[in-house]
Design an enzyme around this catalytic site. Structure first.
Site, PDB file in Angstrom:
ATOM      1  N   THR A  77       1.576   3.835   2.195  1.00  0.00           N
ATOM      2  CA  THR A  77       1.277   3.991   3.625  1.00  0.00           C
ATOM      3  C   THR A  77       1.644   5.376   4.168  1.00  0.00           C
ATOM      4  O   THR A  77       1.503   5.615   5.361  1.00  0.00           O
ATOM      5  CB  THR A  77       2.033   2.920   4.453  1.00  0.00           C
ATOM      6  OG1 THR A  77       3.432   3.038   4.163  1.00  0.00           O
ATOM      7  CG2 THR A  77       1.569   1.524   4.133  1.00  0.00           C
ATOM      8  N   THR A  92      -6.777  -0.820   8.008  1.00  0.00           N
ATOM      9  CA  THR A  92      -6.229   0.057   9.043  1.00  0.00           C
ATOM     10  C   THR A  92      -7.277   0.574  10.027  1.00  0.00           C
ATOM     11  O   THR A  92      -8.460   0.686   9.678  1.00  0.00           O
ATOM     12  CB  THR A  92      -5.553   1.271   8.347  1.00  0.00           C
ATOM     13  OG1 THR A  92      -5.218   2.250   9.314  1.00  0.00           O
ATOM     14  CG2 THR A  92      -6.461   1.922   7.320  1.00  0.00           C
ATOM     15  N   ALA A 127       0.870  -1.187   0.000  1.00  0.00           N
ATOM     16  CA  ALA A 127       0.000   0.000   0.000  1.00  0.00           C
ATOM     17  C   ALA A 127       0.895   1.220   0.000  1.00  0.00           C
ATOM     18  O   ALA A 127       2.076   1.140   0.341  1.00  0.00           O
ATOM     19  CB  ALA A 127      -0.882   0.013   1.250  1.00  0.00           C
ATOM     20  N   TYR A 151      -5.911   8.634   3.209  1.00  0.00           N
ATOM     21  CA  TYR A 151      -5.365   7.281   3.381  1.00  0.00           C
ATOM     22  C   TYR A 151      -6.453   6.310   3.898  1.00  0.00           C
ATOM     23  O   TYR A 151      -6.674   5.244   3.324  1.00  0.00           O
ATOM     24  CB  TYR A 151      -4.163   7.322   4.340  1.00  0.00           C
ATOM     25  CG  TYR A 151      -3.685   5.966   4.793  1.00  0.00           C
ATOM     26  CD1 TYR A 151      -3.016   5.111   3.910  1.00  0.00           C
ATOM     27  CD2 TYR A 151      -3.906   5.526   6.101  1.00  0.00           C
ATOM     28  CE1 TYR A 151      -2.582   3.854   4.333  1.00  0.00           C
ATOM     29  CE2 TYR A 151      -3.470   4.281   6.521  1.00  0.00           C
ATOM     30  CZ  TYR A 151      -2.811   3.448   5.644  1.00  0.00           C
ATOM     31  OH  TYR A 151      -2.384   2.203   6.055  1.00  0.00           O
TER      32      TYR A 151
HETATM   33  N1  LIG Z   1       2.350   0.946   8.998  1.00  0.00           N
HETATM   34  C1  LIG Z   1       1.251   1.078   9.733  1.00  0.00           C
HETATM   35  O1  LIG Z   1       1.228   1.738  10.792  1.00  0.00           O
HETATM   36  C2  LIG Z   1      -0.025   0.390   9.301  1.00  0.00           C
HETATM   37  C3  LIG Z   1      -1.174   0.498  10.132  1.00  0.00           C
HETATM   38  C4  LIG Z   1      -2.343  -0.134   9.703  1.00  0.00           C
HETATM   39  C5  LIG Z   1      -2.383  -0.853   8.525  1.00  0.00           C
HETATM   40  N2  LIG Z   1      -1.261  -0.910   7.743  1.00  0.00           N
HETATM   41  C6  LIG Z   1      -1.340  -1.650   6.488  1.00  0.00           C
HETATM   42  O2  LIG Z   1      -0.478  -2.778   6.583  1.00  0.00           O
HETATM   43  C7  LIG Z   1       0.081  -3.098   5.315  1.00  0.00           C
HETATM   44  C8  LIG Z   1       1.584  -3.258   5.452  1.00  0.00           C
HETATM   45  O3  LIG Z   1       2.112  -2.064   6.001  1.00  0.00           O
HETATM   46  P1  LIG Z   1       3.673  -1.864   6.207  1.00  0.00           P
HETATM   47  O4  LIG Z   1       3.852  -0.987   7.415  1.00  0.00           O
HETATM   48  O5  LIG Z   1       4.382  -3.186   6.128  1.00  0.00           O
HETATM   49  O6  LIG Z   1       4.013  -0.995   4.919  1.00  0.00           O
HETATM   50  P2  LIG Z   1       5.417  -0.379   4.463  1.00  0.00           P
HETATM   51  O7  LIG Z   1       6.506  -0.793   5.375  1.00  0.00           O
HETATM   52  O8  LIG Z   1       5.183   1.075   4.216  1.00  0.00           O
HETATM   53  O9  LIG Z   1       5.657  -1.103   3.052  1.00  0.00           O
HETATM   54  C9  LIG Z   1       4.819  -0.848   1.963  1.00  0.00           C
HETATM   55  C10 LIG Z   1       5.056  -1.934   0.942  1.00  0.00           C
HETATM   56  O10 LIG Z   1       4.199  -1.672  -0.158  1.00  0.00           O
HETATM   57  C11 LIG Z   1       4.978  -1.734  -1.340  1.00  0.00           C
HETATM   58  N3  LIG Z   1       4.416  -0.830  -2.353  1.00  0.00           N
HETATM   59  C12 LIG Z   1       4.121   0.479  -2.211  1.00  0.00           C
HETATM   60  N4  LIG Z   1       3.655   0.966  -3.391  1.00  0.00           N
HETATM   61  C13 LIG Z   1       3.654  -0.071  -4.269  1.00  0.00           C
HETATM   62  C14 LIG Z   1       3.270  -0.208  -5.620  1.00  0.00           C
HETATM   63  N5  LIG Z   1       2.823   0.835  -6.342  1.00  0.00           N
HETATM   64  N6  LIG Z   1       3.395  -1.422  -6.207  1.00  0.00           N
HETATM   65  C15 LIG Z   1       3.857  -2.478  -5.519  1.00  0.00           C
HETATM   66  N7  LIG Z   1       4.234  -2.409  -4.224  1.00  0.00           N
HETATM   67  C16 LIG Z   1       4.134  -1.221  -3.604  1.00  0.00           C
HETATM   68  C17 LIG Z   1       6.361  -1.273  -0.916  1.00  0.00           C
HETATM   69  O11 LIG Z   1       7.305  -1.730  -1.873  1.00  0.00           O
HETATM   70  P3  LIG Z   1       8.711  -0.936  -2.069  1.00  0.00           P
HETATM   71  O12 LIG Z   1       9.422  -1.001  -0.766  1.00  0.00           O
HETATM   72  O13 LIG Z   1       9.393  -1.692  -3.139  1.00  0.00           O
HETATM   73  O14 LIG Z   1       8.306   0.455  -2.449  1.00  0.00           O
HETATM   74  C18 LIG Z   1       6.480  -1.983   0.434  1.00  0.00           C
HETATM   75  O15 LIG Z   1       6.877  -3.317   0.247  1.00  0.00           O
HETATM   76  C19 LIG Z   1      -0.346  -1.962   4.378  1.00  0.00           C
HETATM   77  O16 LIG Z   1      -1.422  -2.417   3.594  1.00  0.00           O
HETATM   78  C20 LIG Z   1      -0.822  -0.854   5.303  1.00  0.00           C
HETATM   79  O17 LIG Z   1      -1.827  -0.064   4.705  1.00  0.00           O
HETATM   80  C21 LIG Z   1      -0.080  -0.327   8.114  1.00  0.00           C
END
Ligand SMILES: NC(=O)c1ccc[n+]([C@@H]2O[C@H](COP(=O)([O-])OP(=O)(O)OC[C@H]3O[C@@H](n4cnc5c(N)ncnc54)[C@H](OP(=O)(O)O)[C@@H]3O)[C@@H](O)[C@H]2O)c1
Length: 281
Positions: free
Chosen positions: A61, A100, A59, A124
């Protein structure tokens, strides 16, 4: 088991990949190799690979980035998710999506259940909530896991606090935010459990069972690492962020607990374990 993971380089993706059984066939391409903004090609790849599961973690994020560029945010977080979910439903492939706590506005002030109506305050949250709705349009086998305030390997709030603590004597922290800091490691264990033995399809709130204010979270980070700094609680409005954050977005995890697959420790226990590695106390 054949697994296609999007966002495998993100915090949750890294934690999950470390835990996957070696006899599973796993694809976790980088965003350079497989991009949500180029889905016709992406879906053709999926057609060839024929996974049993799509674990959709990717996503955009960056909450403030989404606010500045809503068109891109909807393209990546909503439209691409809808296309993937439709592909999965048509092919009979199981679909797991991470959503989220930011789908909620915080007005309730008691833990949100899966049945509470979402009302996001920022782009978001809206992109993720609309993605949920689009997934539900397809009658496939889907699991939507909502979680909150994730920290793991990668850029996150805990590491930012440790960095600020090296730079400043006083840390100004939002006094009007409460949710559940979620360890990517525990979330990954929960996802793995679900992949092995899925509950009924649907929406689940998946995080630790207890909550924290942002100030309490920062206090815990500093205490655990033995760092003495002042915390100045300030209203969120002090910070010039384009996106509004909910004042309260604690998720009730009763449904997940009834499923009984993975019991999360308290958020503080998980944080201690994480910080043992980060600050080596
Ligand atoms: N972080 C939080 O606090 C939080 C809270 C609630 C829910 N979530 C949800 O949990 C999930 C995982 O979060 P996370 O914290 O692990 O995220 P993250 O560390 O920000 O990593 C985002 C990932 O998405 C990939 N990505 C982004 N844009 C892309 C695109 N256009 N095409 C393909 N891949 C893409 C990135 O790849 P690259 O590294 O190659 O760019 C990365 O692997 C997400 O769906 C997020 O919405 C997160």
């Amino acid at each position: 088991m054949r697994l296609f993971i999007t966002g495998g380089s993100g915090q949750v993706g890294r934690a999950l990949r470390k835990r996957l059984p070696p006899n599973w066939t796993v694809w976790a391409p980088s965003s350079q190799q497989w991009n949500l903004e180029n889905l016709p090609e992406g879906l053709a790849t999926l057609d060839t690979l024929r996974p049993d599961w799509v674990v959709h973690l990717a996503a955009w994020t960056d909450v403030d980035g989404c606010e500045r560029d809503p068109a891109r945010a909807f393209r990546i977080n909503t439209e691409a998710t809808a296309h993937l979910a439709r592909w999965a439903a048509r092919k009979g492939v199981r679909f797991l999506f991470i959503s989220t706590d930011f789908v909620f506005d915080g007005a309730k002030r008691r833990p949100y259940t899966e049945d509470d109506p979402p009302h996001p305050l920022q782009v978001y949250g809206e992109t993720k909530q609309k993605a949920e709705v689009r997934i539900l349009e397809w009658s496939g086998e889907y699991w939507i896991l909502r979680t909150s305030w994730v920290y793991g390997e990668g850029k996150n709030f805990v590491l930012s606090v440790l960095k600020w603590a090296q730079q400043y004597e006083t840390l100004r922290i939002a006094m009007d935010q409460e949710s559940v800091p979620t360890s990517a490691e525990d979330l990954a264990q929960a996802i793995l459990c679900l992949l092995h033995d899925p509950p009924s399809p649907g929406v689940y709130h998946v995080t630790h069972p207890d909550s924290a204010t942002r100030v309490a979270w920062v206090q815990a980070i500093l205490e655990i690492c033995g760092i003495r700094k002042n915390i100045q609680p300030v209203p969120s409005s002090t910070f010039p962020n384009p996106a509004k954050r909910p004042v309260y977005s604690v998720l009730s995890t009763e449904r997940w607990q009834r499923y009984g697959c993975y019991a999360f420790p308290s958020w503080k226990e998980a944080l201690k374990r994480y910080l043992q590695e980060q600050c080596g106390f």
